[in-house]
Design a protein around this motif. Structure first.
Motif, PDB file in Angstrom:
ATOM      1  N   GLY A 155       0.800  -1.220   0.000  1.00  0.00           N
ATOM      2  CA  GLY A 155       0.000   0.000   0.000  1.00  0.00           C
ATOM      3  C   GLY A 155       0.830   1.267   0.000  1.00  0.00           C
ATOM      4  N   LEU A 156       1.993   1.227  -0.625  1.00  0.00           N
ATOM      5  CA  LEU A 156       2.905   2.371  -0.634  1.00  0.00           C
ATOM      6  C   LEU A 156       2.872   3.071  -1.985  1.00  0.00           C
ATOM      7  CD1 LEU A 156       6.000   0.656   1.050  1.00  0.00           C
ATOM      8  CD2 LEU A 156       4.286   2.113   2.151  1.00  0.00           C
ATOM      9  N   PRO A 157       3.187   4.358  -2.015  1.00  0.00           N
ATOM     10  CA  PRO A 157       3.287   5.047  -3.309  1.00  0.00           C
ATOM     11  C   PRO A 157       4.448   4.490  -4.124  1.00  0.00           C
ATOM     12  CG  PRO A 157       4.109   6.439  -1.535  1.00  0.00           C
ATOM     13  CD  PRO A 157       3.462   5.263  -0.877  1.00  0.00           C
ATOM     14  N   ARG A 158       4.344   4.660  -5.434  1.00  0.00           N
ATOM     15  CA  ARG A 158       5.389   4.160  -6.330  1.00  0.00           C
ATOM     16  C   ARG A 158       6.151   5.344  -6.919  1.00  0.00           C
ATOM     17  NH1 ARG A 158       5.322  -1.163  -7.392  1.00  0.00           N
ATOM     18  NH2 ARG A 158       3.511  -2.340  -6.627  1.00  0.00           N
ATOM     19  N   LEU A 159       7.442   5.373  -6.612  1.00  0.00           N
ATOM     20  CA  LEU A 159       8.309   6.436  -7.102  1.00  0.00           C
ATOM     21  C   LEU A 159       9.349   5.841  -8.038  1.00  0.00           C
ATOM     22  CD1 LEU A 159       9.001   8.333  -3.737  1.00  0.00           C
ATOM     23  CD2 LEU A 159       7.061   8.593  -5.296  1.00  0.00           C
ATOM     24  N   ALA A 160       9.849   6.660  -8.936  1.00  0.00           N
ATOM     25  CA  ALA A 160      10.910   6.219  -9.841  1.00  0.00           C
ATOM     26  C   ALA A 160      11.673   7.444 -10.310  1.00  0.00           C
ATOM     27  CB  ALA A 160      10.339   5.455 -11.034  1.00  0.00           C
ATOM     28  N   GLY A 196      14.486  14.680 -16.596  1.00  0.00           N
ATOM     29  CA  GLY A 196      13.995  15.507 -15.503  1.00  0.00           C
ATOM     30  C   GLY A 196      12.517  15.805 -15.577  1.00  0.00           C
ATOM     31  N   ALA A 197      11.807  15.243 -16.563  1.00  0.00           N
ATOM     32  CA  ALA A 197      10.359  15.437 -16.657  1.00  0.00           C
ATOM     33  C   ALA A 197       9.674  14.491 -15.679  1.00  0.00           C
ATOM     34  CB  ALA A 197       9.890  15.158 -18.080  1.00  0.00           C
ATOM     35  N   TRP A 198       8.661  14.992 -14.966  1.00  0.00           N
ATOM     36  CA  TRP A 198       8.016  14.131 -13.986  1.00  0.00           C
ATOM     37  C   TRP A 198       6.518  14.033 -14.201  1.00  0.00           C
ATOM     38  CZ3 TRP A 198       5.730  16.781  -9.459  1.00  0.00           C
ATOM     39  CH2 TRP A 198       5.974  18.158  -9.433  1.00  0.00           C
ATOM     40  N   VAL A 199       5.996  12.865 -13.787  1.00  0.00           N
ATOM     41  CA  VAL A 199       4.596  12.500 -14.016  1.00  0.00           C
ATOM     42  C   VAL A 199       3.980  12.066 -12.695  1.00  0.00           C
ATOM     43  CG1 VAL A 199       3.015  10.974 -15.257  1.00  0.00           C
ATOM     44  CG2 VAL A 199       5.136  11.737 -16.360  1.00  0.00           C
ATOM     45  N   ILE A 200       2.790  12.594 -12.410  1.00  0.00           N
ATOM     46  CA  ILE A 200       2.032  12.211 -11.215  1.00  0.00           C
ATOM     47  C   ILE A 200       0.942  11.233 -11.634  1.00  0.00           C
ATOM     48  CG2 ILE A 200       0.603  13.043  -9.305  1.00  0.00           C
ATOM     49  CD1 ILE A 200       1.859  15.841  -9.800  1.00  0.00           C
ATOM     50  N   GLU A 201       0.764  10.170 -10.871  1.00  0.00           N
ATOM     51  CA  GLU A 201      -0.317   9.226 -11.129  1.00  0.00           C
ATOM     52  C   GLU A 201      -1.288   9.252  -9.958  1.00  0.00           C
ATOM     53  OE1 GLU A 201      -1.167   4.502 -12.162  1.00  0.00           O
ATOM     54  OE2 GLU A 201       0.889   5.262 -12.012  1.00  0.00           O
ATOM     55  N   ILE A 208      -0.805  12.875 -14.692  1.00  0.00           N
ATOM     56  CA  ILE A 208      -0.613  14.319 -14.828  1.00  0.00           C
ATOM     57  C   ILE A 208       0.819  14.564 -15.283  1.00  0.00           C
ATOM     58  CG2 ILE A 208      -0.688  16.541 -13.645  1.00  0.00           C
ATOM     59  CD1 ILE A 208      -2.582  15.258 -11.604  1.00  0.00           C
ATOM     60  N   LEU A 209       0.956  15.140 -16.484  1.00  0.00           N
ATOM     61  CA  LEU A 209       2.280  15.429 -17.030  1.00  0.00           C
ATOM     62  C   LEU A 209       2.703  16.822 -16.588  1.00  0.00           C
ATOM     63  CD1 LEU A 209       1.799  14.113 -20.700  1.00  0.00           C
ATOM     64  CD2 LEU A 209       2.388  12.842 -18.623  1.00  0.00           C
ATOM     65  N   MET A 210       3.800  16.886 -15.822  1.00  0.00           N
ATOM     66  CA  MET A 210       4.271  18.165 -15.302  1.00  0.00           C
ATOM     67  C   MET A 210       5.428  18.739 -16.116  1.00  0.00           C
ATOM     68  SD  MET A 210       2.367  18.860 -12.669  1.00  0.00           S
ATOM     69  CE  MET A 210       3.317  20.151 -11.889  1.00  0.00           C
ATOM     70  N   GLY A 211       6.081  17.927 -16.921  1.00  0.00           N
ATOM     71  CA  GLY A 211       7.239  18.398 -17.660  1.00  0.00           C
ATOM     72  C   GLY A 211       8.456  18.533 -16.759  1.00  0.00           C
ATOM     73  N   ARG A 212       9.471  19.233 -17.251  1.00  0.00           N
ATOM     74  CA  ARG A 212      10.702  19.400 -16.477  1.00  0.00           C
ATOM     75  C   ARG A 212      10.601  20.537 -15.476  1.00  0.00           C
ATOM     76  NH1 ARG A 212      12.873  18.274 -21.613  1.00  0.00           N
ATOM     77  NH2 ARG A 212      13.118  20.504 -22.047  1.00  0.00           N
ATOM     78  N   GLU A 235     -16.999   9.916 -17.913  1.00  0.00           N
ATOM     79  CA  GLU A 235     -15.817   9.100 -18.200  1.00  0.00           C
ATOM     80  C   GLU A 235     -14.649   9.540 -17.314  1.00  0.00           C
ATOM     81  OE1 GLU A 235     -15.922   8.968 -22.931  1.00  0.00           O
ATOM     82  OE2 GLU A 235     -16.447  10.871 -21.990  1.00  0.00           O
ATOM     83  N   PRO A 236     -13.803   8.610 -16.942  1.00  0.00           N
ATOM     84  CA  PRO A 236     -12.632   8.986 -16.139  1.00  0.00           C
ATOM     85  C   PRO A 236     -11.623   9.763 -16.984  1.00  0.00           C
ATOM     86  CG  PRO A 236     -12.501   6.677 -16.765  1.00  0.00           C
ATOM     87  CD  PRO A 236     -13.862   7.157 -17.205  1.00  0.00           C
ATOM     88  N   ILE A 237     -10.908  10.633 -16.334  1.00  0.00           N
ATOM     89  CA  ILE A 237      -9.859  11.389 -17.021  1.00  0.00           C
ATOM     90  C   ILE A 237      -8.631  10.490 -17.146  1.00  0.00           C
ATOM     91  CG2 ILE A 237      -8.359  13.410 -16.917  1.00  0.00           C
ATOM     92  CD1 ILE A 237     -10.499  14.797 -15.270  1.00  0.00           C
ATOM     93  N   ALA A 238      -8.136  10.336 -18.361  1.00  0.00           N
ATOM     94  CA  ALA A 238      -6.965   9.493 -18.585  1.00  0.00           C
ATOM     95  C   ALA A 238      -5.672  10.267 -18.389  1.00  0.00           C
ATOM     96  CB  ALA A 238      -7.006   8.898 -19.992  1.00  0.00           C
ATOM     97  N   LEU A 239      -5.648  11.535 -18.847  1.00  0.00           N
ATOM     98  CA  LEU A 239      -4.393  12.282 -18.822  1.00  0.00           C
ATOM     99  C   LEU A 239      -4.661  13.778 -18.750  1.00  0.00           C
ATOM    100  CD1 LEU A 239      -1.214  11.586 -20.825  1.00  0.00           C
ATOM    101  CD2 LEU A 239      -2.247  13.849 -21.053  1.00  0.00           C
ATOM    102  N   ILE A 240      -3.836  14.461 -17.969  1.00  0.00           N
ATOM    103  CA  ILE A 240      -3.861  15.922 -17.909  1.00  0.00           C
ATOM    104  C   ILE A 240      -2.442  16.402 -18.178  1.00  0.00           C
ATOM    105  CG2 ILE A 240      -4.303  17.955 -16.488  1.00  0.00           C
ATOM    106  CD1 ILE A 240      -6.232  16.257 -14.835  1.00  0.00           C
ATOM    107  N   ASP A 241      -2.283  17.187 -19.227  1.00  0.00           N
ATOM    108  CA  ASP A 241      -0.964  17.666 -19.638  1.00  0.00           C
ATOM    109  C   ASP A 241      -0.827  19.138 -19.245  1.00  0.00           C
ATOM    110  OD1 ASP A 241       1.416  18.292 -20.822  1.00  0.00           O
ATOM    111  OD2 ASP A 241       0.973  17.322 -22.734  1.00  0.00           O
ATOM    112  N   LEU A 242       0.047  19.404 -18.280  1.00  0.00           N
ATOM    113  CA  LEU A 242       0.237  20.772 -17.786  1.00  0.00           C
ATOM    114  C   LEU A 242       1.445  21.459 -18.420  1.00  0.00           C
ATOM    115  CD1 LEU A 242      -0.432  20.190 -13.970  1.00  0.00           C
ATOM    116  CD2 LEU A 242      -2.003  21.136 -15.668  1.00  0.00           C
TER     117      LEU A 242
END
Length: 261
Positions: A155-160, A196-201, A208-212, A235-242
Motif C-alpha cells: 500500500g505504498l506510493p510508487r516512485l521512480a 527531468g520530466a516528472w509524471v504524477i499518477e 498528470i504530465l508536469m514536464g521538467r 468518463e474517467p480522465i486518462a491524462l492531464i498535460d500541464l
C-alpha cells in the motif's frame, strides 16, 4: 691511645645487626610483593584463557529482540548460528552484527551478552515508505534498499527516478499529496525520467504530465479547475498535460484530447 680504644669499642657496640636494619625488611617486602604480583598475573591469565576456551561457558541460547514485521525470528537465528562460535567471552560480537546487517530488511543490528550463556541480537527493521521502481524500496531516511522479495501489497506510493534524488522525490510526492487533498484527489505514484520530466499518477488512474518545470504554479492551475473537469463527464480522465504556458490538455477515457483554458 686508651681514649681511642674506648671510642672504637663504643662504636662497635652501636653497630645495628642486619636483622634489625629497616632497609633489609623493605627489600624483602619488595621481593615478596613482586612475587605476589607475578603469581596473581599468572593466575589471572590462566583464568582468562580458561574462560576463553570454547568449552568453558559455551553459548547455549541466541535470542532475537525487536519489533519484526518482515522477518521471522527463526530465520534470523538460523542465519546467525554459523557465526556463533567460542565461549561466552570469546564469541565475536562484531562478526555476528555484520552477519545480521547483511540480511534483507535489517536496517541495524546490535549484539549483547547476557550471563552466563546467552546472546541477545537487537534488530531494527527497515521501514519502507515507498516503492522505488520495480526492484527496490525507499526507507524513512530517504535511503534505497533492495530485498530479494518485495511484497506487492504494502500500500505504498510508487516512485521512480534517479537514485541520487530519491529523498528529494519523496519530499516532492508528499507536497503534491497535500495539494491534491484540497480537491479530494490522491496520488499513488510520482516518477521522473532521465530528462527531468516528472509524471504524477492519481489513485483513479489519471496521469498528470508536469514536464521538467516543477513550478508549483502549474499544479495550482490544475487545482483550480480539477473539480470542474471531473464533473464535466462521466468518463474517467486518462491524462492531464500541464506542459503549457497558459492552459492544459485533457484526455478522457475515449483518449480525445482537449485544451482547457
Amino acid at each position: 691511645m686508651r681514649k681511642q680504644r674506648r671510642v672504637m669499642a663504643r662504636d662497635k657496640r652501636h653497630v645495628t645487626p642486619w636483622w634489625r636494619d629497616a632497609r633489609w625488611y623493605r627489600g624483602l617486602f619488595l621481593v615478596l610483593l613482586g612475587g605476589v604480583v607475578m603469581l596473581a598475573a599468572t593466575l589471572i591469565n590462566s583464568g582468562l584463557n580458561h574462560l576463553r576456551d570454547p568449552q568453558t561457558l559455551p553459548i547455549r541460547q541466541v535470542s532475537i529482540d525487536g519489533d519484526l514485521l518482515y522477518l521471522q525470528r527463526a530465520q534470523i537465528e538460523q542465519a546467525l548460528v554459523p557465526f556463533v562460535s567460542g565461549g561466552f567471552l570469546a564469541v565475536d560480537l562484531v562478526r555476528i552484527e555484520q552477519a545480521a546487517r547483511r540480511l534483507d530488511w535489517v536496517y541495524a543490528a546490535r549484539v549483547s551478552r547476557e550471563w552466563p550463556d546467552r546472546l541477545v541480537v537487537h534488530i531494527t527493521e527497515q521501514v519502507p515508505v515507498a516503492y522505488w521502481g520495480d526492484m527496490a524500496l525507499l526507507n524513512r531516511y530517504g535511503e534505497l534498499f533492495a530485498p530479494a522479495a518485495i511484497p506487492d501489497d504494502l500500500g505504498l506510493p510508487r516512485l521512480a527516478g534517479r537514485s541520487v534524488q530519491a529523498q528529494e522525490l519523496m519530499q516532492r510526492f508528499v507536497l503534491v499529496q497535500e495539494k491534491l487533498g484540497q480537491v479530494d484527489a490522491s496520488a499513488v505514484g510520482l516518477r521522473e525520467d532521465a530528462r527531468g520530466a516528472w509524471v504524477i499518477e492519481l489513485t483513479n488512474g489519471t496521469q498528470i504530465l508536469m514536464g521538467r518545470d516543477s513550478d508549483a504554479a502549474r499544479l495550482e492551475r490544475l487545482l483550480r479547475v480539477y473539480p470542474a473537469l471531473v464533473a464535466q463527464r462521466s468518463e474517467p480522465i486518462a491524462l492531464i498535460d500541464l506542459r503549457y504556458t497558459n492552459g492544459m490538455a485533457v484526455a478522457w477515457g475515449d483518449a480525445r484530447r482537449e485544451v482547457a483554458p
